[in-house]
Design an enzyme around this catalytic site. Structure first.
Site, PDB file in Angstrom:
ATOM      1  N   GLU A 117       0.730 -32.461   5.854  1.00  0.00           N
ATOM      2  CA  GLU A 117      -0.050 -31.340   5.331  1.00  0.00           C
ATOM      3  C   GLU A 117      -0.374 -31.611   3.871  1.00  0.00           C
ATOM      4  O   GLU A 117       0.514 -31.618   3.019  1.00  0.00           O
ATOM      5  CB  GLU A 117       0.754 -30.032   5.454  1.00  0.00           C
ATOM      6  CG  GLU A 117       0.049 -28.821   4.868  1.00  0.00           C
ATOM      7  CD  GLU A 117       0.950 -27.600   4.793  1.00  0.00           C
ATOM      8  OE1 GLU A 117       0.446 -26.518   4.447  1.00  0.00           O
ATOM      9  OE2 GLU A 117       2.166 -27.725   5.057  1.00  0.00           O
ATOM     10  N   GLU A 128      -8.099 -20.067   2.766  1.00  0.00           N
ATOM     11  CA  GLU A 128      -7.764 -18.713   2.318  1.00  0.00           C
ATOM     12  C   GLU A 128      -8.957 -18.094   1.596  1.00  0.00           C
ATOM     13  O   GLU A 128      -9.828 -18.810   1.093  1.00  0.00           O
ATOM     14  CB  GLU A 128      -6.550 -18.762   1.382  1.00  0.00           C
ATOM     15  CG  GLU A 128      -5.291 -19.295   2.073  1.00  0.00           C
ATOM     16  CD  GLU A 128      -4.181 -19.655   1.108  1.00  0.00           C
ATOM     17  OE1 GLU A 128      -3.036 -19.819   1.564  1.00  0.00           O
ATOM     18  OE2 GLU A 128      -4.453 -19.792  -0.105  1.00  0.00           O
ATOM     19  N   ARG A 138      -1.882 -30.381   0.506  1.00  0.00           N
ATOM     20  CA  ARG A 138      -1.909 -28.989   0.081  1.00  0.00           C
ATOM     21  C   ARG A 138      -2.807 -28.710  -1.129  1.00  0.00           C
ATOM     22  O   ARG A 138      -2.961 -27.568  -1.537  1.00  0.00           O
ATOM     23  CB  ARG A 138      -0.479 -28.523  -0.215  1.00  0.00           C
ATOM     24  CG  ARG A 138       0.472 -28.715   0.965  1.00  0.00           C
ATOM     25  CD  ARG A 138       1.890 -28.259   0.692  1.00  0.00           C
ATOM     26  NE  ARG A 138       1.957 -26.817   0.539  1.00  0.00           N
ATOM     27  CZ  ARG A 138       2.128 -26.198  -0.610  1.00  0.00           C
ATOM     28  NH1 ARG A 138       2.258 -26.895  -1.719  1.00  0.00           N
ATOM     29  NH2 ARG A 138       2.169 -24.882  -0.659  1.00  0.00           N
ATOM     30  N   HIS A 198      -5.091 -25.803   2.805  1.00  0.00           N
ATOM     31  CA  HIS A 198      -4.144 -26.827   3.247  1.00  0.00           C
ATOM     32  C   HIS A 198      -4.715 -27.532   4.474  1.00  0.00           C
ATOM     33  O   HIS A 198      -5.263 -26.898   5.376  1.00  0.00           O
ATOM     34  CB  HIS A 198      -2.797 -26.199   3.589  1.00  0.00           C
ATOM     35  CG  HIS A 198      -2.151 -25.495   2.442  1.00  0.00           C
ATOM     36  ND1 HIS A 198      -1.015 -24.740   2.577  1.00  0.00           N
ATOM     37  CD2 HIS A 198      -2.485 -25.429   1.130  1.00  0.00           C
ATOM     38  CE1 HIS A 198      -0.668 -24.244   1.408  1.00  0.00           C
ATOM     39  NE2 HIS A 198      -1.551 -24.643   0.515  1.00  0.00           N
ATOM     40  N   GLU A 253      -5.637 -15.027   5.160  1.00  0.00           N
ATOM     41  CA  GLU A 253      -5.704 -16.341   5.803  1.00  0.00           C
ATOM     42  C   GLU A 253      -5.844 -16.142   7.315  1.00  0.00           C
ATOM     43  O   GLU A 253      -5.203 -15.270   7.905  1.00  0.00           O
ATOM     44  CB  GLU A 253      -4.445 -17.159   5.509  1.00  0.00           C
ATOM     45  CG  GLU A 253      -4.424 -18.526   6.192  1.00  0.00           C
ATOM     46  CD  GLU A 253      -3.167 -19.324   5.850  1.00  0.00           C
ATOM     47  OE1 GLU A 253      -2.856 -19.422   4.633  1.00  0.00           O
ATOM     48  OE2 GLU A 253      -2.497 -19.814   6.759  1.00  0.00           O
ATOM     49  N   ASP A 295     -38.175 -30.882   3.879  1.00  0.00           N
ATOM     50  CA  ASP A 295     -38.367 -31.487   2.563  1.00  0.00           C
ATOM     51  C   ASP A 295     -37.011 -31.748   1.916  1.00  0.00           C
ATOM     52  O   ASP A 295     -36.386 -30.837   1.373  1.00  0.00           O
ATOM     53  CB  ASP A 295     -39.215 -30.566   1.689  1.00  0.00           C
ATOM     54  CG  ASP A 295     -39.432 -31.119   0.288  1.00  0.00           C
ATOM     55  OD1 ASP A 295     -39.054 -32.276   0.034  1.00  0.00           O
ATOM     56  OD2 ASP A 295     -39.969 -30.381  -0.561  1.00  0.00           O
ATOM     57  N   GLU A 305      -2.201 -12.786   2.731  1.00  0.00           N
ATOM     58  CA  GLU A 305      -1.576 -13.849   1.940  1.00  0.00           C
ATOM     59  C   GLU A 305      -0.801 -13.261   0.751  1.00  0.00           C
ATOM     60  O   GLU A 305      -0.632 -12.047   0.644  1.00  0.00           O
ATOM     61  CB  GLU A 305      -2.642 -14.852   1.467  1.00  0.00           C
ATOM     62  CG  GLU A 305      -2.665 -16.155   2.272  1.00  0.00           C
ATOM     63  CD  GLU A 305      -1.368 -16.956   2.132  1.00  0.00           C
ATOM     64  OE1 GLU A 305      -0.653 -16.784   1.132  1.00  0.00           O
ATOM     65  OE2 GLU A 305      -1.068 -17.740   3.052  1.00  0.00           O
ATOM     66  N   GLU A 348      -6.418 -24.549   6.765  1.00  0.00           N
ATOM     67  CA  GLU A 348      -5.981 -23.178   6.507  1.00  0.00           C
ATOM     68  C   GLU A 348      -6.735 -22.621   5.296  1.00  0.00           C
ATOM     69  O   GLU A 348      -6.180 -22.482   4.214  1.00  0.00           O
ATOM     70  CB  GLU A 348      -4.471 -23.145   6.247  1.00  0.00           C
ATOM     71  CG  GLU A 348      -3.625 -23.666   7.405  1.00  0.00           C
ATOM     72  CD  GLU A 348      -2.152 -23.768   7.053  1.00  0.00           C
ATOM     73  OE1 GLU A 348      -1.800 -23.530   5.866  1.00  0.00           O
ATOM     74  OE2 GLU A 348      -1.348 -24.081   7.943  1.00  0.00           O
ATOM     75  N   ARG A 373       7.784 -26.863  -0.885  1.00  0.00           N
ATOM     76  CA  ARG A 373       6.338 -26.695  -0.938  1.00  0.00           C
ATOM     77  C   ARG A 373       5.763 -26.927  -2.333  1.00  0.00           C
ATOM     78  O   ARG A 373       4.609 -26.562  -2.576  1.00  0.00           O
ATOM     79  CB  ARG A 373       5.957 -25.289  -0.447  1.00  0.00           C
ATOM     80  CG  ARG A 373       6.288 -25.058   1.011  1.00  0.00           C
ATOM     81  CD  ARG A 373       6.144 -23.604   1.414  1.00  0.00           C
ATOM     82  NE  ARG A 373       6.581 -23.402   2.803  1.00  0.00           N
ATOM     83  CZ  ARG A 373       5.765 -23.315   3.848  1.00  0.00           C
ATOM     84  NH1 ARG A 373       4.466 -23.437   3.683  1.00  0.00           N
ATOM     85  NH2 ARG A 373       6.237 -23.117   5.060  1.00  0.00           N
TER      86      ARG A 373
END
Length: 444
Positions: free
Chosen positions: A333, A134, A335, A245, A196, A53, A189, A132, A316
């Site tokens: 990557e 976390e 992020r 990430h 992670e 359904d 982490e 990745e 970063r």
């Protein structure tokens, strides 16, 4: 070619003493749903004849259009390593089909398939993704409910006795390996109680399937250790939040189309256009990659989470980083995504954004290799650095204004997603929160 045939699955189910099979799928918000069937009904399910359904599922169809069919993806057959008193349980992830045999346009898996087909039509045979996700581990209280008590006070890459989640994390890794995951690393982490586990990249559809399976395994094993695992982006104030990430690259055959050894960054023209597309649509796809009110508590300066639309090969703080590996491992990557996102939708909109950059040959702005967090607003403007949305409400408006991301979702998913998220925002907006009482009750 499928890894398994119907006959092989029937044989494996019997050999491994499987008694029940979960026909699994997700709703629009990425919540795992399933129809559980006994072994006797497996042949019927493998013939795509299992109905459910759809009107009962978030973002699917109205009650007068409720009948929908589950088409199992044979490649996703796996037997859960944990059992119960009723025997072993296996899993098949399913695509959703209409009664007339056409794919259901609101199925998140179909939305990703559609974006991947567009990439294939442009000559890209594979969209590789490595994620990745976390998560935090909290203790359960005496009632078995999640508390806000962390199970450790560890930090980045700490180990026991500071990292009391180490045994739980090891059991998660062992369980994942039994289910066919190739785990590359696991570690504590930045924040206390935060972890992670990294697993090998895969084509986008398999990667999205793995993210959902990973979350199920983490929660299940954590419970066995008397812990609650949460993928909530920012469960605690004053510490880092949980991201997801997402590493991505496009292949043509065995060639990584993102690599050019003659370039300063090792990036091909294709990669630069793709990256430009990601940056151009980052504000538009934020509501999908960061879908909760809580998501925007993570995207603030000071906790290594990106809140500015820029890229770099070094630092970063921007939205996109270029990891150091080159050759077949050349990738970007992204992020900002967090683990609350529906992975099928998140990968679909990011792929669609990158493909738009390739189609329109969007120019890539220069890399921003400075710490953007300490740049003034004027400096950010001079460097072409925009802000990600600061709230879910702002992200919803940016989504509405981005025709490429709207097209990636399709009208059905878009309408239902926006409706659900506007309700969520309004509930948050009108609720009186503890902070307000702490600030105003005695002052006024």
């Amino acid at each position: 070619m499928s890894r398994y045939t119907k006959e092989e699955i029937l044989r494996l189910a019997e050999e491994e003493n499987v008694n029940f099979i979960r026909l699994q799928f997700t709703d629009l918000m990425g919540m795992i749903k399933n129809v559980e069937i006994p072994l006797s009904q497996l042949p019927k399910a493998l013939d795509n004849k299992m109905m459910f359904d759809g009107s009962s599922i978030e973002g699917f169809v109205r009650i007068e259009e409720s009948d929908m069919y589950l088409y199992p993806d044979l490649d996703t057959w796996v037997v859960f390593p944990w059992g119960n008193d009723h025997g072993k349980v296996a899993r098949l992830i399913c695509d959703i089909y209409n009664p007339d045999g056409t794919p259901f346009e609101g199925d998140p898996r179909y939305i990703l398939r559609r974006a991947m087909k567009e990439a294939e039509d442009m000559g890209f045979t594979k969209f590789n993704v490595g994620s990745e996700p976390e998560f935090f581990l909290f203790k359960l209280n005496e009632k078995g409910d999640p508390s806000l008590d962390l199970n450790d006070q560890g930090g980045y890459f700490d180990f026991a006795p500071l990292d009391l989640g180490e045994n739980c994390r090891r059991d998660i890794v062992l369980t994942l390996e039994k289910m066919g995951f190739e785990v590359e690393a696991s570690h504590h982490e930045v924040a206390p109680g935060q972890h992670e586990i990294d697993f090998k990249y895969a084509n986008a559809l398999k990667a999205a399937d793995q993210i959902l399976t990973f979350k199920l395994v983490v929660k299940t094993i954590a419970r066995q250790h008397g812990l609650h695992a949460t993928f909530m982006p920012k469960p605690l104030f004053g510490v880092a939040g949980s991201g997801m990430h997402t590493h991505q690259s496009l292949f043509s055959g065995n060639e990584n189309t993102f690599y050019d050894e003659s370039d300063e960054y090792g990036l091909s023209t294709t990669a630069k256009h793709y990256l430009a597309g990601i940056l151009a649509h980052a504000r538009g796809f934020a509501a999908i990659t960061n879908p909760l009110v809580n998501s925007y508590k993570r995207l603030v300066p000071g906790y290594e989470a990106p809140c500015y639309v820029a890229w770099s090969g070094k630092n970063r703080s921007p939205l996109v980083r270029i990891p150091a590996s080159r050759g077949l491992s050349t990738r970007i990557e992204v992020r900002n995504p967090d683990p609350a996102a529906n992975p099928y939708l998140a990968l679909a909109v990011m792929l669609k954004a990158g493909l738009d950059g390739i189609k329109r040959k969007l120019p890539l702005l220069p890399a921003v290799d400075r710490n953007i967090y300490v740049m003034s607003e004027q400096e950010r403007e001079e460097n072409g650095v925009a802000n990600l949305p600061a709230t879910l409400k702002e992200a919803i408006e940016c989504l509405k204004d981005d025709s490429v991301i709207c097209e990636a979702l399709g009208e059905h998913a878009l309408v239902h997603f926006i409706e659900a998220k506007e309700i969520e925002w309004d509930m948050f907006r009108t609720r009186v929160h503890d902070w307000e009482r702490e600030q105003y009750m005695t002052m006024y």
